[in-house]
Scaffold this motif. Structure first.
Motif: not given
Length: 236
Positions: A33-37, A66-67, A178-181
């Motif tokens: 799952v892509k997680l970008t902060l 998590i990616d 915070v962004v998930v996928n």
């Protein structure tokens, strides 16, 4: 799968799952799952999220699915002469660039998270002027970050992060964002682990997911006002 124990400067101990050379027991990148902060230094809510929330995925093993990617730029703006102007002044600009350089110098997420956590902890304690102590505490050579800064690479990296956050659709409202996928969590960002577990489609479900409830869908008209010290995007 190899398990590595990491000790942070704040006394927190992380158990990080690492792939062995054959790849046995690892989650494939495509399944993660892509997680970008998207965040900025000296933002109280960004500090709070990194120091008191995000570290948990290293402790409970959720990082294995998590990616995770960091984008240390936030709400800064680029002036007409190409310089970067930050919401919290020159210290924020310096620390954003330091974290960008650390990510570049130590690209493995478990490595650069340790220094990001250290730096954000110092900001959280209002000791950000002591940022260089993180290298000694973590037994890291500061030369890669120093070279990155003096060569102008840090500024270049920050411009790249600026392009990333400007390209967000929908645009960010505040940081931490915070962004998930590719889906922003908006005001529900502290519930990020529930969203990650719900988004994960693999069969090797971490034990940490079993204790979490599904995230509650919040409709726009029912969103509660933020009571955290987020830093708002001034273009909104």
């Amino acid at each position: 799968m190899q398990v590595t124990r990491l000790q942070s400067v704040t006394g927190l101990s992380y158990t990080v799952a690492m792939c062995n050379r054959t790849g046995t027991g690892c989650i494939r990148t495509l399944q993660k799952v892509k997680l970008t902060l998207y965040y900025e230094a000296l933002c109280p809510a960004s500090e709070e999220f990194v120091v008191n929330h995000l570290y948990k995925i290293f402790e409970n093993g959720l990082i294995s699915i998590i990616d995770l990617k960091f984008s240390p730029y936030g709400n800064a703006k680029i002036s007409s002469n190409g310089t970067i102007v930050c919401q919290h002044g020159e210290w924020e600009c310096l620390l954003n660039a330091v974290e960008a350089c650390a990510i570049h110098a130590w690209p493995h997420v478990s490595d650069h998270f340790m220094i990001i956590h250290c730096l954000e902890s110092l900001c959280h304690e209002d000791k950000y002027a002591q940022w260089r102590t993180c290298f000694k505490k973590l037994n890291l050579n500061p030369k890669p970050v120093d070279d990155c800064q003096t060569s102008g690479l840090g500024h270049k990296l920050e411009l790249e992060y600026a392009d990333e956050i400007k390209a967000l659709k929908p645009p960010h409202k505040f940081v931490p964002w915070v962004v998930v996928n590719e889906q922003p969590l908006n005001e529900e960002y502290e519930d990020f682990m529930s969203y990650i577990c719900k988004a994960y489609k693999g069969t090797n479900v971490p034990h940490a997911c079993k204790g979490l409830t599904d995230p509650i869908v919040v409709y726009k008209d029912n969103v509660k006002p933020l009571n955290r010290q987020v830093s708002f995007n001034e273009e909104d």
